[in-house]
Design a protein around this motif. Structure first.
Motif, mmCIF file in Angstrom:
data_model
loop_
_atom_site.group_PDB
_atom_site.id
_atom_site.type_symbol
_atom_site.label_atom_id
_atom_site.label_comp_id
_atom_site.label_asym_id
_atom_site.label_seq_id
_atom_site.Cartn_x
_atom_site.Cartn_y
_atom_site.Cartn_z
ATOM 1 N N ARG A 223 19.343 12.033 25.807
ATOM 2 C CA ARG A 223 18.885 11.308 24.489
ATOM 3 C C ARG A 223 17.399 10.863 24.829
ATOM 4 N NH1 ARG A 223 23.207 9.077 21.289
ATOM 5 N NH2 ARG A 223 25.011 9.877 22.195
ATOM 6 N N ALA A 224 16.928 11.364 23.569
ATOM 7 C CA ALA A 224 15.415 11.148 23.743
ATOM 8 C C ALA A 224 14.700 9.787 23.876
ATOM 9 C CB ALA A 224 14.710 11.854 22.475
ATOM 10 N N LYS A 225 15.670 8.907 23.619
ATOM 11 C CA LYS A 225 15.246 7.689 23.505
ATOM 12 C C LYS A 225 14.983 7.161 25.215
ATOM 13 C CE LYS A 225 19.582 5.527 22.773
ATOM 14 N NZ LYS A 225 20.377 5.127 21.588
ATOM 15 N N ALA A 226 15.681 7.983 26.052
ATOM 16 C CA ALA A 226 15.574 7.609 27.516
ATOM 17 C C ALA A 226 14.339 8.340 28.179
ATOM 18 C CB ALA A 226 16.957 7.999 28.195
ATOM 19 N N TYR A 227 13.670 9.026 27.190
ATOM 20 C CA TYR A 227 12.605 9.847 27.984
ATOM 21 C C TYR A 227 11.324 9.047 28.405
ATOM 22 C CZ TYR A 227 14.408 14.464 26.737
ATOM 23 O OH TYR A 227 15.056 15.762 26.835
ATOM 24 N N SER A 228 10.514 9.385 29.285
ATOM 25 C CA SER A 228 9.155 8.518 29.223
ATOM 26 C C SER A 228 8.265 9.173 28.159
ATOM 27 C CB SER A 228 8.890 9.056 30.781
ATOM 28 O OG SER A 228 8.337 10.426 30.956
ATOM 29 N N LEU A 229 7.189 8.546 28.292
ATOM 30 C CA LEU A 229 6.164 8.900 27.299
ATOM 31 C C LEU A 229 5.765 10.529 27.544
ATOM 32 C CD1 LEU A 229 4.421 8.553 25.010
ATOM 33 C CD2 LEU A 229 2.722 7.441 26.374
ATOM 34 N N GLY A 230 5.482 10.639 28.941
ATOM 35 C CA GLY A 230 5.266 11.955 29.103
ATOM 36 C C GLY A 230 6.151 13.169 28.846
#
Lengths: 330, 303
Positions: free
Chosen positions: A140-147
């Motif tokens: 899920r995208a909410k678990a992504y880091s900013l990079g």
């Protein structure tokens, strides 16, 4: 990378202005011309109007005055025809946190009228692979880091074959390795003939990847042109390293070097007008050859450890243009 | 379709030549694909699922309450309560009508207000709106897809209440032939059909608010603000609707004919109020749909 002068510019703005409701003039009479096939660095400090300009170019906000065209077609009137050929990363990525990376891309692809649903899966995989997110595509995208978000945003811009990429601060939030990869990717895309319009507040970034540049400050365009030309417009500084700094300064002054400054064993100054600047375009008659300056130093008994001209950098050019420094972090 | 595009486009539209639009079939499918994507995003939001879960739970609560009330021997509970609640013990199908009558004044429209209010403003707040627009989704088509998906949500929300009520009703109470309000008895099958018709009438009742919410959603860049403003409007209107001094105003408020769906339980059906309701909702959709379109197609997307 040179392009035929006859080609329509990839981006063209004439007298583009935006006054926000508060009365603040964010962009003031911008005339911009981005040649096809160039990697165009759109430079300026934060808040100088770069993002507002990009939003106007992409038809997200309406100009108060002036016109904009992408790929030879007026914006926002022809948005539906132009934008499928334009990939964009605007002011950072924006994602649906509850969707996976892959589903985010599917969502943006579904919004593109020219995108073929039959090839969607393959195109999404290719875009994910290209930005190095293949392994995290199911998260899920909410678990992504900013990079990672930044990479996914770039992947969205690469879902279709594009003619123009508009990348607003693409290295924001990336670690040094990510920055290098992003620059390599930009070069690779440019090598495929895609025009890249890259906004940045990082001078070295623009200097490393861009062929052309424009500099903006406080809503106005200060200059635009090939990077080499802009940097060359700044005179290089003569730099001499010597243990006999005081003597060296005296000899150099006698030979017409101005603006001398001495710092430890380092003597720097502006070479005489006709002397080679070390950069391009210093051909023709040279009443004062830099080699003669060196010979004069040695002849006067000055021990020279190093002698040369430091090339003008984009930062020098920027400082010369704005009369001020700016954030060169990174 | 470029009148849809920002305001300058409309004024210059006449000057443009023929457009190299994609083939019409592909275009049609594309619009459908955008709607499907829109629905997918709406229904995969945790918030939407939670709202639907609440709607599914309400009939269970009502059913259990009725069962407990009648089970402890009393049977003659105090007169007030949602419409049809006293018929439920005789026929479980009436729990469908009871549940719809109980949720229509507030719970159902509240969920619609949340979904409609969030539809544009939520994406503006998250920033995804700008990426949809440069994709380019086209402002009119995106708005249309959003309205369509809110309409589908209205239907879905109503069906969730109806289906949950039907299951609970069948599980807890006897079912069989249905005695209509006019005293005529019809088969259980026809009763089911009438329940479906009522669900559709309830869905139609929600459309005016859906358009209103969509309009509010185009006004702001904050999803929370749009949702609370829409639900606030709903509450305000429901309060206005019970102030007798405002009688003259009442026929123009969107909930005015909401309980007309009961007329579908008569034989013959009394269509007057049902159609008046549809007309009023259509008026709201036309007015606020146009306002939303005018606002959204000319708005600066600066977030």
């Amino acid at each position: 990378m040179d392009v035929p002068p006859t080609a329509e510019p990839a981006v063209e703005a004439r007298g583009l202005s935006k006054r926000y409701r508060g009365g603040q003039l964010a962009v003031d009479g911008l005339d911009l011309r981005v040649p096809r096939g160039s990697v165009f660095g759109f430079l300026g400090p934060n808040g100088s109007g770069k993002t507002t300009t990009i939003r106007m170019l992409l038809g997200l906000i309406e100009p108060t005055a002036g016109t904009a065209a992408l790929l030879g077609r007026p914006m926002p009137r022809d948005a539906r025809r132009v934008l499928p050929a334009v990939g964009a990363l605007i002011e950072g990525p924006a994602l649906y946190g509850f969707l996976t990376g892959r589903d985010n891309l599917a969502r943006f692809d579904a919004a593109d009228p020219t995108a073929d649903p039959a090839t969607r899966r393959a195109r999404i995989d290719a875009a994910l692979g290209r930005v190095g997110l293949g392994a995290a595509a199911g998260k899920r995208a909410k678990a992504y880091s900013l990079g990672m978000k930044q990479r996914l945003g770039l992947a969205a811009a690469l879902l279709q074959p594009r003619e123009l990429l508009v990348l607003d601060e693409p290295t924001n939030g990336l670690d040094p390795q990510g920055m290098r990869e992003m620059r390599a990717l930009v070069r690779e895309l440019a090598g495929e003939g895609i025009t890249v319009f890259l906004s940045s507040h990082l001078l070295d970034e623009v200097e490393q990847v861009c062929t052309h540049t424009a500099v903006m400050a406080r809503g106005r365009l200060l200059t635009q042109g090939p990077v080499a030309q802009l940097a060359a417009g700044v005179r290089g500084r003569l730099a001499v390293t010597t243990p006999d700094a005081a003597d060296a300064a005296r000899v150099l002054r006698e030979h017409g070097v101005t603006g001398l400054s001495v710092a430890g064993d380092q003597v720097t100054g502006d070479p005489p007008d006709a002397a080679g600047t070390g950069g391009a375009g210093a051909g023709g008659a040279r009443p004062v050859d830099l080699a003669d300056l060196n010979a004069a130093l040695v002849g006067a008994g000055v021990r020279v450890r190093a002698f040369g001209v430091e090339r003008g950098t984009l930062e020098d050019a920027f400082v010369a243009l704005t009369g001020e420094g700016f954030d060169v972090a990174g | 379709m470029s009148p849809a595009e920002p305001a300058t486009a409309a004024s210059e539209g006449a000057a443009t030549g023929p457009r190299s639009a994609p083939p019409s079939a592909a275009r049609w499918w594309w619009t459908f694909g955008l709607l499907r994507s829109e629905l997918g995003v709406t229904l995969r939001r945790w918030r939407t699922l939670a709202l639907l879960g609440i709607l599914a739970a309400l009939p269970v609560l009502i059913g259990i309450a009725v069962k407990v009330e009648t089970g402890d021997g009393g049977g003659s509970g105090g007169g007030e309560g949602p419409a049809f609640i006293h018929q439920v013990t005789n026929n479980g199908l009436f729990l469908v009508f009871t549940a719809l009558a109980a949720t229509l004044p507030f719970f159902l429209p509240m969920t619609v207000g949340v979904v409609a209010g969030d539809s544009v403003a939520g994406e503006a707040a998250a920033g995804t709106l700008r990426y949809l627009l440069v994709a380019p989704a086209g402002r009119s088509r995106l708005l249309l897809a959003k309205f369509a998906s809110v309409v589908v949500f209205c239907l879905l929300a109503t069906l969730v209440v109806a289906a949950s009520a039907l299951l609970v009703g069948v599980a807890l109470f006897p079912v069989g032939d249905v005695t209509l309000l006019s005293g005529v008895t019809v088969s259980f099958g026809e009763g089911l059909l009438r329940a479906l018709a009522i669900a559709l009438a309830v869905t139609v009742s929600l459309l005016g608010l859906a358009a209103l919410g969509l309009f509010v959603s185009t006004l702001t860049g904050s999803g929370i603000a749009a949702m609370s403003a829409t639900v606030g409007l709903l509450i305000t209107v429901q309060i206005l609707a019970v102030i007798p001094q405002l009688d003259a105003l009442h026929p123009y408020l969107f909930p005015y004919h909401w309980l007309s769906f009961a007329d579908l339980l008569r034989a013959p059906v009394l269509w007057d109020d049902v159609l008046a309701n549809a007309g009023l909702q259509a008026l709201y959709v036309a007015v606020f749909g146009s306002a939303a379109w005018a606002r959204f197609t000319s708005r600066d997307i600066a977030a």
